[in-house]
Design an enzyme around this catalytic site. Structure first.
Site, PDB file in Angstrom:
ATOM      1  N   SER A  45      56.685  35.246 -32.209  1.00  0.00           N
ATOM      2  CA  SER A  45      56.334  35.614 -31.015  1.00  0.00           C
ATOM      3  C   SER A  45      55.435  37.025 -30.953  1.00  0.00           C
ATOM      4  CB  SER A  45      57.439  35.833 -30.098  1.00  0.00           C
ATOM      5  OG  SER A  45      57.915  34.501 -29.949  1.00  0.00           O
ATOM      6  N   ASP A 104      51.321  35.414 -21.341  1.00  0.00           N
ATOM      7  CA  ASP A 104      52.578  35.929 -22.152  1.00  0.00           C
ATOM      8  C   ASP A 104      51.896  37.240 -23.086  1.00  0.00           C
ATOM      9  OD1 ASP A 104      54.930  36.704 -23.205  1.00  0.00           O
ATOM     10  OD2 ASP A 104      55.508  34.486 -23.762  1.00  0.00           O
ATOM     11  N   HIS A 156      57.325  38.595 -23.521  1.00  0.00           N
ATOM     12  CA  HIS A 156      58.584  38.571 -23.433  1.00  0.00           C
ATOM     13  C   HIS A 156      59.054  39.335 -24.588  1.00  0.00           C
ATOM     14  CE1 HIS A 156      57.540  35.030 -26.250  1.00  0.00           C
ATOM     15  NE2 HIS A 156      58.495  35.554 -27.179  1.00  0.00           N
TER      16      HIS A 156
END
Length: 715
Positions: free
Chosen positions: A650, A222, A86
């Site tokens: 992230s 991810d 992402h």
């Protein structure tokens, strides 16, 4: 579990705040003084010097900020960078087309010549930091207004930047901490030639979609891979075929040993923002006014986008990144509302502020701190309705490409119209490119619906002092915003590529100023940013009082927090692999990890969120996991730690006590969404991709063994 949580909340209310071992986002330069012994007891085998060193290679040299919003890490001597799927989403979407849809189908460069360069992508290396608190505070005094204080701080900041940037070689940032009670400067080096190496299919990289976002158990791969390039001497350089892979000062070795409950885990990264010092009335404003408007405005934009994205793959690809960003915060803000309400966080803060107020009004403290709490509460009472209004308007501007057109392309065209012929000739090629780029990234029917829908929602729900142009539109069009927007799209030059190109040939200031879309955008933004003298004075008083609140809480020991709020500067957080209570939705033996078995069980053919490709299912059926299987024979997908992280982390590396890569942080659990405001050791969890699953996908699923071969793997 419920009794434990309530006891924890009660504890916060009646005793000074306590920093738990796993709480805190720490400066690397303070590790030796504040954290090293605690970390070593938990399992750290590195010295503070091996984590942060100015003169020698250390862990910090392997951690980069990825494109200004995420974290990534160097994992090979040849500049290979690992981050979340992402985090790479924008770049992957930009490089994709309906014919070569890398978001949907994945991409793996077979060699370095096949790696793909996005238009704009950079990584930022952290060089060093230092404390300049005394210097910065020496240029301000208590008699200054906040505006005067800001001018003095900015002037001193410019001096520090010039002293440390070595003639432009480095980027230098001076940042306030503890609400302006401390200051540090940070030195960075940026590399702008960053290329896509590999990304899994969206069915792996975004498995679970919005449904599973912020949820546990999770089964998401991810991750994505990029490579940093430099000139022949290893210096930053603009893209060139002559550039070579960067040889970083340090890259992370990768462990295949896996994790067990209570294993030490530390995370280095760039957490975006926390508000652990936020006053009670600020929390209450967010829960009751700001966040509900944010959630509803986001949902309006998402629903309008999705109608068109579901009909057309090209439109879906065009808006994939914007939709994902809006959806992520939509669910986050709703989770914040639920968590902060459930645990009565504002009430807990208010009780501690009452203790502070008692301390503040003692004779020796009253002159400085006596009015702090009252001033803060008055400010929030004054701005509650405005915060709701502003969030409805901000979501309009965020979800509509035309909401901010006057500040982007519009301003450029206005400057073009004012310029002389010579200057126009210089500006025209760039503006033509801007026009082409804008229309390549929007779909007009979608933009019509988003803007009309958001205007209607704003008019109906925002309240407060509405933007005059919206009231005027409602009155003249019988509250029919769809009809008004349809007419505006027919007449505005900003909705027609041909009209804009024609304007470049014959520009006039009148054409810009009278354009209905430009006028709408300009008036909305002006209304949002305009502040009355009364409001400016209230903000001035609030800023000063908030700074004094933080100073006083530290001085009185009513707060023992020793770490500053996150603000996109490099931090370290440490904790352990930690399970949540047993969950029947998770097939794992301990609820601190998930497996490919659980992922396959979630599989729903042709479902956009839960579909899996047949090759992955075949590998599962054969149990062909290679060296990446856990000792229990299963393939682990995700695992939990109790690290203290937030947005911006992230892509951060999860490291064991030896500094070896064991996972990749990518999410948190929705039960702990209050974590940006108050830390809950019982609920706070970080959701990580197991590095073995990452390598399994690269090797066994994608067949990109050449990538595996350049890694430093510890078995």
């Amino acid at each position: 579990m419920k009794k434990i949580i309530l006891s924890f909340v009660a504890l916060i209310a009646f005793v000074p705040a306590t920093v738990f071992a796993n709480e805190g986002m720490w400066f690397l330069m303070h590790i030796q003084r504040l954290n090293q012994r605690d970390m070593q007891k938990m399992g750290l085998q590195l010295t503070a010097e091996e984590i942060y060193s100015i003169n020698n290679a250390s862990l910090k040299d392997a951690i980069v900020q990825f494109n200004g919003g995420c974290t990534a890490e160097m994992i090979s001597k040849d500049g290979l960078v690992l981050t979340n799927h992402h985090c790479g989403y924008d770049a992957i979407a930009e490089l994709s087309s309906t014919e070569s849809n890398y978001l949907r189908d994945g991409f793996w460069a077979q060699n370095r010549k096949a790696e793909l360069k996005p238009k704009s992508l950079y990584v930022r290396f952290f060089v060093r930091m230092d404390d300049v608190t005394k210097r910065m505070l020496s240029v301000v005094n208590d008699k200054m207004t906040e505006a005067e204080r800001e001018v003095a701080i900015n002037q001193e900041t410019a001096k520090i930047q010039k002293e440390n940037d070595e003639g432009g070689k480095y980027t230098v940032s001076v940042r306030p901490f503890f609400q302006g009670n401390e200051y540090y400067y940070f030195v960075y080096q940026d590399y702008k030639d960053v290329r896509l190496v590999g990304t899994p299919t969206e069915s792996i990289g975004k498995f679970g979609g919005d449904t599973d976002n912020w949820e546990w158990p999770r089964h998401t791969g991810d991750f994505s891979l990029f490579r940093v390039y430099a000139d022949a001497e290893g210096n930053p350089a603009e893209y060139s075929e002559n550039n070579v892979p960067l040889n970083p000062k340090h890259h992370l070795p990768i462990s295949l040993k896996g994790v067990q409950e209570n294993d030490f885990a530390m995370i280095l990264g760039y957490p975006g923002r926390t508000n652990r010092w936020m006053p009670a009335s600020g929390i209450e404003q967010n829960v009751k006014y700001a966040y509900p408007a944010w959630v509803e405005g986001s949902k309006m934009g998402m629903d309008k986008m999705k109608v068109y994205m579901d009909k057309d793959d090209a439109v879906r690809l065009m808006y994939a990144s914007k939709y994902a960003g809006v959806a992520n915060y939509w669910k986050n803000r709703q989770g914040m509302i639920d968590a902060l309400s459930k645990f009565k966080t504002a009430d807990s803060k208010r009780k501690n502020e009452a203790k502070f107020n008692t301390w503040a009004n003692k004779s020796e403290n009253k002159a400085k701190y006596g009015e702090v709490v009252a001033t803060i509460n008055n400010y929030y009472a004054m701005t509650n309705d405005k915060s709701r209004h502003d969030n409805y308007l901000q979501q309009l501007l965020r979800t509509s490409a035309y909401g901010t057109i006057s500040r982007g392309m519009g301003k450029q065209l206005e400057n073009y119209a004012k310029a002389d012929e010579t200057k126009r000739a210089q500006m025209k090629p760039g503006l033509q490119e801007m026009v082409d780029g804008f229309f390549a990234e929007i779909y007009l029917p979608l933009e019509k619906d988003v803007l009309a829908g958001q205007l209607g929602l704003y008019y109906t729900k925002a309240g407060y002092k509405m933007a005059p142009i919206v009231e005027e539109i409602a009155k003249e069009n019988n509250k029919d915003f769809t009809s008004y927007i349809n007419k505006t799209f027919e007449t505005s030059m900003f909705t027609s590529k041909e009209k804009l190109i024609s304007f470049l040939d014959q520009p006039t200031e009148e054409a810009i100023g009278n354009d209905p879309m430009y006028k709408l955008s300009n008036d909305l933004i002006s209304h949002l940013t305009t502040r009355s003298e009364e409001l400016m004075q209230a903000q001035n008083d609030y800023s000063k009082s908030f700074r004094l609140l933080v100073e006083g809480l530290r001085e009185s020991k009513l707060s023992t927090i020793e770490y500053p709020d996150a603000n996109s500067t490099l931090r370290l957080t440490y904790g352990k692999v930690k399970s949540l209570p047993a969950d029947k939705r998770n097939d794992a033996k301990i609820n601190n990890y998930t497996t490919l078995n659980g992922m396959v069980k979630k599989h729903k053919k042709d479902d956009p969120e839960f579909d899996l490709s047949q090759p992955l299912i075949d590998l599962y059926n054969k149990k062909d996991f290679g060296q990446y299987a856990d000792k229990d024979g299963s393939l682990h997908v995700n695992f939990l730690t109790d690290n203290d992280i937030t947005g911006g982390n992230s892509g951060s590396p999860v490291l064991n006590g030896k500094g070896e890569l064991i996972g990749l942080a990518f999410d948190g659990n929705i039960e702990a969404m209050a974590g940006d405001v108050i830390f809950d050791e019982n609920l706070q969890r970080t959701i990580n991709v197991d590095i073995r699953f990452v390598l399994f996908i690269i090797d066994k699923y994608a067949g990109a063994k050449h990538i595996i071969d350049e890694l430093t793997i510890v078995k």
